[in-house]
Design a protein around this motif. Sequence first.
Motif, PDB file in Angstrom:
ATOM      1  N   VAL A  17      -0.903  27.847  -3.511  1.00  0.00           N
ATOM      2  CA  VAL A  17      -2.154  27.276  -2.994  1.00  0.00           C
ATOM      3  C   VAL A  17      -2.954  26.447  -3.998  1.00  0.00           C
ATOM      4  O   VAL A  17      -3.824  25.666  -3.592  1.00  0.00           O
ATOM      5  CB  VAL A  17      -3.098  28.376  -2.423  1.00  0.00           C
ATOM      6  N   ILE A  30      -8.698  26.573   0.647  1.00  0.00           N
ATOM      7  CA  ILE A  30      -8.570  28.033   0.726  1.00  0.00           C
ATOM      8  C   ILE A  30      -9.916  28.697   0.970  1.00  0.00           C
ATOM      9  O   ILE A  30      -9.979  29.873   1.283  1.00  0.00           O
ATOM     10  CB  ILE A  30      -7.923  28.645  -0.533  1.00  0.00           C
ATOM     11  N   ALA A  41      -4.666  31.721   1.698  1.00  0.00           N
ATOM     12  CA  ALA A  41      -4.229  32.317   0.445  1.00  0.00           C
ATOM     13  C   ALA A  41      -4.003  33.821   0.603  1.00  0.00           C
ATOM     14  O   ALA A  41      -3.125  34.401  -0.041  1.00  0.00           O
ATOM     15  CB  ALA A  41      -5.260  32.045  -0.650  1.00  0.00           C
TER      16      ALA A  41
END
Lengths: 202, 202, 202
Positions: free
Chosen positions: C131, C147, C154
Motif C-alpha cells: 500500500v 488508505i 490496508a
Amino acid sequence: MSTTHLQYILELLGTLVFAILGALAIEDKEKDWFAAGFMGFVTAIGGGSLRDVLLGSYPLVWVGDVYFLYAIFIGVLMTFVMHKQLAKLRRTFLLFDTLGIGFFTVLGVEKCLQLGVAPEIAAIMGMFSAVMGGVIRDTLSNEIPVIFRKEIYATACLAGAILYLVLHPYLDRNLTLLLSIGLIIVLRLLAVKYKLSLPSLK
Amino acid sequence: MSTTHLQYILELLGTLVFAILGALAIEDKEKDWFAAGFMGFVTAIGGGSLRDVLLGSYPLVWVGDVYFLYAIFIGVLMTFVMHKQLAKLRRTFLLFDTLGIGFFTVLGVEKCLQLGVAPEIAAIMGMFSAVMGGVIRDTLSNEIPVIFRKEIYATACLAGAILYLVLHPYLDRNLTLLLSIGLIIVLRLLAVKYKLSLPSLK
Amino acid sequence: MSTTHLQYILELLGTLVFAILGALAIEDKEKDWFAAGFMGFVTAIGGGSLRDVLLGSYPLVWVGDVYFLYAIFIGVLMTFVMHKQLAKLRRTFLLFDTLGIGFFTVLGVEKCLQLGVAPEIAAIMGMFSAVMGGVIRDTLSNEIPVIFRKEIYATACLAGAILYLVLHPYLDRNLTLLLSIGLIIVLRLLAVKYKLSLPSLK
C-alpha cells in the motif's frame, strides 16, 4: 587548480545556491527563520540524499563531509540578511537553478556509474539528484511539487542524463559533461522562454 | 535498577506516549481506527527511523526490538479505549510531548556520537529524532507540519542538542543529559506560555 | 515453468499493472506525461522500496534488476496510448489492484522472513509493500492517501499478512499463499461491495 578541486568547489557552491533557492521559495508564507532554514536544508540535500538512500550508498555526502552543512548554513544566513535584495534577483536565480540542476544531474549519473548501477537506473537517479530536493520541500509545504506544475524541468534533466550515458563511452569526460549540462540548460531555458510543457493526458 | 535499564524503559514509555499523541492528533478528522493506529505508529517511529536511514544504521530500533512495536500497539489501543478521557488531558500531553522531544533529542545525539558522526551532524540528527515523526505524520495528513506552524519547537530541540554537544566533554553524562533536556523543556514551555515564535522573513 | 519463474513473471506483471494504476490515478488532473509517468513509477516501486530501505536490504529490487523498470515503462506507455480505453476499465482495474495488493503483501512477508525479521515486523512490512506506493503517490499529489479515505484496504493486507504468518509453519507454501491472498481479496471486495469501513474514533 585540478579538475577534482574545481568540481568539489562547484558542488559546495551549488549546495549553497540550492539552500538559498529553497529558503527563498517559502518567503511568501508567514514562516519563521527555522522553517526557512529547514527548507533551504531540505532543498539542498534532499535529492542527493534520496539517491544515496535508494542506492544504499553510505555515508550520505553531507553526513560524511560537514563542509556541505556549512555551505547550507551560509546560504540560509545570506537569505536572512539579504532576502529583500535576493528576492529581486529571481531572474538570476532561475539561471543559477538551471545551472544547478544540470550540474547535479550529471554528477548523480557519474556517481551511479562508479557504483556499478545499470545506465537506465543511473538516468533516473541523476534526475532525482537534481529535482527531488525541491519535490520534498514542496511536499512538506503542502504544495504541488514544482516538477508537476512547471514548464519542462525534470524532463530536461532526464534528457541530459541520457545524453551523458550515450556519449560517455565515446567522448572524453569534460566534453561529455559540457554537452550534457548544456542540453539541460538549453532545454530548460527554452521551456521557460516559450512556456513549453509536455502534453497532458487529456 | 541500572541506568541502562532505566533508559530502556523510558524509551519504551516515550514511544508509547508518542503513539498516543500521534493517534490523538487526528481525532478531529473522520478517520478510522486503522488511520489512527497508522498515525500513532508513524509519529512514534518516524523520527528515529529517518535518523537511522540517513545514517545507514541498521537494523532500525523498532525492527530489531519488537517491544517497541508492542509499546506502540498498547498506546494506540489505549487511545481507542480511552480517547474521550485522553482528549481532555491535552495540557498534560503537552507536558509529555515536551518531555518526549527533550529525551529523544538527546538520545539521538548520543547515538550519533557513538556512531562517530561529526557533532554538527549529530545536532541535526538529534533534532530530527524528536520532531520528524510528527512532520511525516502531518505531511501524510496533508497538514502544514507542526514544526512550521507552532511556537518554538524544533529550535528548542536544536538548542538542547547543541548544549549537550558543548557540555559532554566536560561534565558527566547524567548532568549533561539533565541540563540539555532541561533547556529543551524550559524553552518549549516558555514558548507556549508566552506564544514565542522566531521572527519570520517579512 | 517452475514456480520461481512463474513468481518472477507475476512480479513483473504486478509492477506493470501498478504503474498503469498509478499513472491513471492522476488522469483527472491537468498533469503532463512526465507527471503521469513519475506517478506510475512511484506507485509501482514505492512500497517495496520503502520496505527494503527500512530493512536495509540492498540493492532495491528495481535497482538490481532493470526489467522492473522496463515493466513500469511499458505500463506507463500503455497508459499514454490507451488511456481512454483503460479509463473505462475501472471495474477491471479494481480487481487487478486487489490481486496486486494481495500478491505483494504476501511476497513482502516472505522476503522479511527470509531476512530473519520478527513476524510482527514482517506483517507490517508486508502491508507496506502493497500500500505505501499509493500512499507516497497521494502524498506527492497533495491528496489524502487512499488508505485513509477508502473502504477497508490496508487492513485487509494486514489480515492476509497475519494469516500467512499463522499458517506457514503448518501448511505447504502454495496453500498458505493461496489462503492468505484469498483472504485479502475477499475482504477487500466485500468492503467495496458493501462499503465497509472500520469504525472511526468518534
